[in-house]
Design a protein around this motif. Structure first.
Motif, PDB file in Angstrom:
ATOM      1  N   ALA A 193      18.690 -10.234  -1.240  1.00 36.06           N
ATOM      2  CA  ALA A 193      17.996  -8.992  -0.328  1.00 36.06           C
ATOM      3  C   ALA A 193      16.436  -9.361  -0.210  1.00 36.06           C
ATOM      4  O   ALA A 193      15.956  -9.329   0.840  1.00 36.06           O
ATOM      5  CB  ALA A 193      18.107  -7.763  -0.942  1.00 36.06           C
ATOM      6  N   ARG A 194      15.982  -9.773  -1.443  1.00 37.96           N
ATOM      7  CA  ARG A 194      14.419  -9.988  -1.467  1.00 37.96           C
ATOM      8  C   ARG A 194      14.076 -11.439  -0.481  1.00 37.96           C
ATOM      9  O   ARG A 194      13.096 -11.224   0.365  1.00 37.96           O
ATOM     10  CB  ARG A 194      13.899 -10.494  -2.914  1.00 37.96           C
ATOM     11  CG  ARG A 194      12.590 -10.596  -3.015  1.00 37.96           C
ATOM     12  CD  ARG A 194      12.170 -11.570  -4.218  1.00 37.96           C
ATOM     13  NE  ARG A 194      12.897 -12.754  -4.383  1.00 37.96           N
ATOM     14  CZ  ARG A 194      12.879 -13.847  -3.628  1.00 37.96           C
ATOM     15  NH1 ARG A 194      11.922 -14.235  -2.655  1.00 37.96           N
ATOM     16  NH2 ARG A 194      13.650 -14.950  -3.893  1.00 37.96           N
ATOM     17  N   LYS A 195      14.902 -12.146  -0.367  1.00 33.59           N
ATOM     18  CA  LYS A 195      14.756 -13.328   0.283  1.00 33.59           C
ATOM     19  C   LYS A 195      14.803 -12.957   2.019  1.00 33.59           C
ATOM     20  O   LYS A 195      14.080 -13.464   2.724  1.00 33.59           O
ATOM     21  CB  LYS A 195      15.687 -14.671   0.112  1.00 33.59           C
ATOM     22  CG  LYS A 195      15.635 -15.910   0.870  1.00 33.59           C
ATOM     23  CD  LYS A 195      16.507 -16.811   0.358  1.00 33.59           C
ATOM     24  CE  LYS A 195      16.303 -18.195   1.155  1.00 33.59           C
ATOM     25  NZ  LYS A 195      16.393 -18.146   2.568  1.00 33.59           N
ATOM     26  N   ALA A 196      15.644 -12.167   2.199  1.00 38.18           N
ATOM     27  CA  ALA A 196      15.878 -11.741   3.585  1.00 38.18           C
ATOM     28  C   ALA A 196      14.578 -10.977   4.202  1.00 38.18           C
ATOM     29  O   ALA A 196      13.972 -11.283   5.094  1.00 38.18           O
ATOM     30  CB  ALA A 196      17.041 -11.007   3.819  1.00 38.18           C
ATOM     31  N   MET A 197      14.136  -9.947   3.234  1.00 35.85           N
ATOM     32  CA  MET A 197      13.315  -9.008   3.805  1.00 35.85           C
ATOM     33  C   MET A 197      11.850  -9.482   3.426  1.00 35.85           C
ATOM     34  O   MET A 197      10.831  -9.004   4.062  1.00 35.85           O
ATOM     35  CB  MET A 197      13.462  -7.678   2.818  1.00 35.85           C
ATOM     36  CG  MET A 197      14.887  -7.199   3.035  1.00 35.85           C
ATOM     37  SD  MET A 197      15.279  -6.702   4.657  1.00 35.85           S
ATOM     38  CE  MET A 197      14.312  -5.386   5.151  1.00 35.85           C
ATOM     39  N   GLU A 236       0.731  -1.358  -0.024  1.00 33.08           N
ATOM     40  CA  GLU A 236       0.022   0.104  -0.055  1.00 33.08           C
ATOM     41  C   GLU A 236       0.805   1.093   0.093  1.00 33.08           C
ATOM     42  O   GLU A 236       0.371   2.365  -0.187  1.00 33.08           O
ATOM     43  CB  GLU A 236      -0.850  -0.025   1.191  1.00 33.08           C
ATOM     44  CG  GLU A 236      -0.233  -0.087   2.418  1.00 33.08           C
ATOM     45  CD  GLU A 236      -0.131  -1.418   3.181  1.00 33.08           C
ATOM     46  OE1 GLU A 236      -0.059  -1.636   4.277  1.00 33.08           O
ATOM     47  OE2 GLU A 236      -0.313  -2.450   2.353  1.00 33.08           O
ATOM     48  N   LEU A 237       2.008   1.160   0.147  1.00 33.71           N
ATOM     49  CA  LEU A 237       2.868   2.251   0.345  1.00 33.71           C
ATOM     50  C   LEU A 237       3.768   2.500  -1.136  1.00 33.71           C
ATOM     51  O   LEU A 237       4.592   3.527  -1.306  1.00 33.71           O
ATOM     52  CB  LEU A 237       3.880   2.389   1.479  1.00 33.71           C
ATOM     53  CG  LEU A 237       3.423   2.100   2.854  1.00 33.71           C
ATOM     54  CD1 LEU A 237       4.688   1.968   3.834  1.00 33.71           C
ATOM     55  CD2 LEU A 237       2.674   3.548   3.328  1.00 33.71           C
ATOM     56  N   VAL A 238       3.708   1.547  -1.950  1.00 32.18           N
ATOM     57  CA  VAL A 238       4.402   1.787  -3.316  1.00 32.18           C
ATOM     58  C   VAL A 238       4.073   3.041  -4.064  1.00 32.18           C
ATOM     59  O   VAL A 238       5.021   3.586  -4.413  1.00 32.18           O
ATOM     60  CB  VAL A 238       4.065   0.284  -4.335  1.00 32.18           C
ATOM     61  CG1 VAL A 238       4.652   0.554  -5.607  1.00 32.18           C
ATOM     62  CG2 VAL A 238       4.946  -0.904  -3.476  1.00 32.18           C
ATOM     63  N   ARG A 276       8.258   0.369  -9.664  1.00 33.44           N
ATOM     64  CA  ARG A 276       8.085  -0.819  -8.745  1.00 33.44           C
ATOM     65  C   ARG A 276       8.678  -2.205  -9.463  1.00 33.44           C
ATOM     66  O   ARG A 276       8.866  -2.192 -10.655  1.00 33.44           O
ATOM     67  CB  ARG A 276       6.475  -1.196  -9.186  1.00 33.44           C
ATOM     68  CG  ARG A 276       5.859  -2.414  -8.101  1.00 33.44           C
ATOM     69  CD  ARG A 276       4.534  -2.779  -8.656  1.00 33.44           C
ATOM     70  NE  ARG A 276       3.449  -1.730  -8.153  1.00 33.44           N
ATOM     71  CZ  ARG A 276       3.030  -2.042  -7.342  1.00 33.44           C
ATOM     72  NH1 ARG A 276       3.006  -3.144  -6.350  1.00 33.44           N
ATOM     73  NH2 ARG A 276       1.981  -0.982  -6.741  1.00 33.44           N
ATOM     74  N   LYS A 277       9.244  -2.809  -8.542  1.00 36.23           N
ATOM     75  CA  LYS A 277       9.975  -3.924  -8.860  1.00 36.23           C
ATOM     76  C   LYS A 277       9.267  -5.178  -8.484  1.00 36.23           C
ATOM     77  O   LYS A 277       8.822  -5.527  -7.363  1.00 36.23           O
ATOM     78  CB  LYS A 277      11.308  -4.084  -8.249  1.00 36.23           C
ATOM     79  CG  LYS A 277      12.321  -5.127  -8.378  1.00 36.23           C
ATOM     80  CD  LYS A 277      12.926  -5.221  -9.569  1.00 36.23           C
ATOM     81  CE  LYS A 277      14.055  -6.380  -9.630  1.00 36.23           C
ATOM     82  NZ  LYS A 277      14.561  -6.480 -10.897  1.00 36.23           N
ATOM     83  N   SER A 278       9.026  -6.216  -9.498  1.00 35.19           N
ATOM     84  CA  SER A 278       8.579  -7.579  -9.010  1.00 35.19           C
ATOM     85  C   SER A 278       9.396  -8.189  -8.138  1.00 35.19           C
ATOM     86  O   SER A 278      10.642  -8.271  -8.201  1.00 35.19           O
ATOM     87  CB  SER A 278       8.338  -8.238 -10.465  1.00 35.19           C
ATOM     88  OG  SER A 278       7.752  -9.666 -10.222  1.00 35.19           O
ATOM     89  N   LEU A 279       8.593  -9.079  -7.316  1.00 33.58           N
ATOM     90  CA  LEU A 279       9.331  -9.610  -6.457  1.00 33.58           C
ATOM     91  C   LEU A 279       9.482 -11.336  -6.872  1.00 33.58           C
ATOM     92  O   LEU A 279      10.149 -12.153  -6.138  1.00 33.58           O
ATOM     93  CB  LEU A 279       8.444 -10.017  -4.988  1.00 33.58           C
ATOM     94  CG  LEU A 279       8.539  -8.723  -4.192  1.00 33.58           C
ATOM     95  CD1 LEU A 279       7.492  -8.865  -2.828  1.00 33.58           C
ATOM     96  CD2 LEU A 279       9.815  -7.880  -4.005  1.00 33.58           C
ATOM     97  N   SER A 280       8.804 -11.625  -7.925  1.00 29.95           N
ATOM     98  CA  SER A 280       8.960 -13.084  -8.565  1.00 29.95           C
ATOM     99  C   SER A 280      10.372 -13.066  -9.457  1.00 29.95           C
ATOM    100  O   SER A 280      10.690 -11.994  -9.970  1.00 29.95           O
ATOM    101  CB  SER A 280       7.577 -13.238  -9.443  1.00 29.95           C
ATOM    102  OG  SER A 280       7.476 -12.322 -10.539  1.00 29.95           O
ATOM    103  N   ALA A 305       6.343  -6.124  -1.394  1.00 26.29           N
ATOM    104  CA  ALA A 305       6.484  -5.406  -2.556  1.00 26.29           C
ATOM    105  C   ALA A 305       7.936  -4.505  -2.286  1.00 26.29           C
ATOM    106  O   ALA A 305       8.422  -4.719  -1.379  1.00 26.29           O
ATOM    107  CB  ALA A 305       5.521  -4.206  -2.418  1.00 26.29           C
ATOM    108  N   CYS A 306       8.200  -3.908  -3.682  1.00 27.79           N
ATOM    109  CA  CYS A 306       9.527  -3.157  -3.658  1.00 27.79           C
ATOM    110  C   CYS A 306       9.441  -2.409  -4.630  1.00 27.79           C
ATOM    111  O   CYS A 306       8.850  -2.168  -5.762  1.00 27.79           O
ATOM    112  CB  CYS A 306      10.676  -4.408  -3.933  1.00 27.79           C
ATOM    113  SG  CYS A 306      12.316  -3.920  -4.410  1.00 27.79           S
ATOM    114  N   VAL A 307      10.207  -1.269  -4.343  1.00 21.64           N
ATOM    115  CA  VAL A 307      10.437  -0.110  -5.309  1.00 21.64           C
ATOM    116  C   VAL A 307      11.855  -0.012  -5.495  1.00 21.64           C
ATOM    117  O   VAL A 307      12.845  -0.291  -4.729  1.00 21.64           O
ATOM    118  CB  VAL A 307      10.000   1.387  -4.721  1.00 21.64           C
ATOM    119  CG1 VAL A 307      10.501   2.450  -5.670  1.00 21.64           C
ATOM    120  CG2 VAL A 307       8.452   1.311  -4.442  1.00 21.64           C
ATOM    121  N   GLU A 308      12.259  -0.095  -7.086  1.00 23.03           N
ATOM    122  CA  GLU A 308      13.673  -0.229  -7.222  1.00 23.03           C
ATOM    123  C   GLU A 308      14.151   1.226  -7.459  1.00 23.03           C
ATOM    124  O   GLU A 308      13.355   2.241  -8.000  1.00 23.03           O
ATOM    125  CB  GLU A 308      13.851  -0.868  -8.709  1.00 23.03           C
ATOM    126  CG  GLU A 308      15.277  -0.748  -9.361  1.00 23.03           C
ATOM    127  CD  GLU A 308      15.372  -1.503 -10.393  1.00 23.03           C
ATOM    128  OE1 GLU A 308      15.480  -2.957 -10.486  1.00 23.03           O
ATOM    129  OE2 GLU A 308      15.426  -0.967 -11.444  1.00 23.03           O
TER     130      GLU A 308
END
Length: 226
Positions: A111-115, A10-12, A222-226, A127-130
């Motif tokens: 980083a994605r795995k950790a977070m 919701e913050l993206v 926006r960066k996809s997590l997949s 979610a992630c923002v690049e």
């Protein structure tokens, strides 16, 4: 150099539009729950003094007096001499008040795995923002505003660099001067791959403040997590 801001979905949109939240180090130290986002030692360094005698005739006496004051909170006044510390003195010193904004560095997958997977359940992000270029991002933020006021009116300095995961215990007998490093965290946090923006306020501020800044095309997406 790219960065990755992991966050709740919701913050993206607000982040991509140029609105971010800064939080004080004191806020993270006071957080309850697992030590992951919470960190009771963030911006706190430890110093240990063992079996030391202060003598005025020592060529390093002036250095020792300064270090006793900065590292141990012990002041030696006037002509005091032959002061013996027979046991062990352990002190914790806190960095000056500051606010931070954090995100992760490459590689993205670890980083994605950790977070998003390995973090305690209540701290996992979806979610992630690049950030296309960290230096560019920092320049844009530094030109932003807080409650309509230029950020520079409220923040005296902005520092930024990657966090080191070598939290030291400072030994008084070492020749290194003592200073608290707010870019140092314990090794248990290393999987976060953190990069940190650190702001020194000109006056006391709430634990949370929001910065609004102009986002040029291509800086945030926006960066996809997949």
């Amino acid at each position: 150099m790219k960065g990755y801001k992991f966050l709740k979905s919701e913050l993206v949109d607000s982040t991509i539009r140029g609105r971010i939240r800064l939080a004080s180090l004191a806020y993270y130290r006071a957080m309850e729950g697992p030590q992951w986002i919470a960190d009771r030692n963030d911006g706190v360094d430890t110093a240990i003094l063992e079996k030391f005698t202060h003598r005025r005739t020592n060529p390093e006496a002036a250095f020792h007096r300064r270090k006793l004051s900065s590292a141990m909170g012990i002041k030696i006044e006037g002509n005091a001499d032959n002061i013996n510390f027979a046991g062990t003195v352990r002190t914790e010193t806190t960095a000056p008040p500051c606010h931070i904004y954090c995100f992760s560095l490459e590689p993205f997958d670890s980083a994605r795995k950790a977070m998003c997977e390995d973090a305690p359940q209540e701290y996992r992000y979806d979610a992630c923002v690049e950030i296309a270029d960290i230096d560019w991002f920092c320049r844009c933020v530094s030109n932003g505003k807080i409650d309509g006021l230029p950020l520079s009116n409220l923040m005296a300095e902005l520092y930024h660099r990657d966090v080191s995961y070598e939290k030291k215990v400072h030994r008084f007998e070492s020749s290194e001067p003592f200073s608290v490093d707010p870019f140092s965290k314990h090794n248990q946090f290393r999987y976060q791959q953190e990069y940190r923006l650190l702001f020194l306020p000109r006056k006391p501020l709430p634990d949370h403040v929001f910065v609004d800044f102009l986002v040029p095309p291509g800086l945030l997406q926006r960066k996809s997590l997949s």
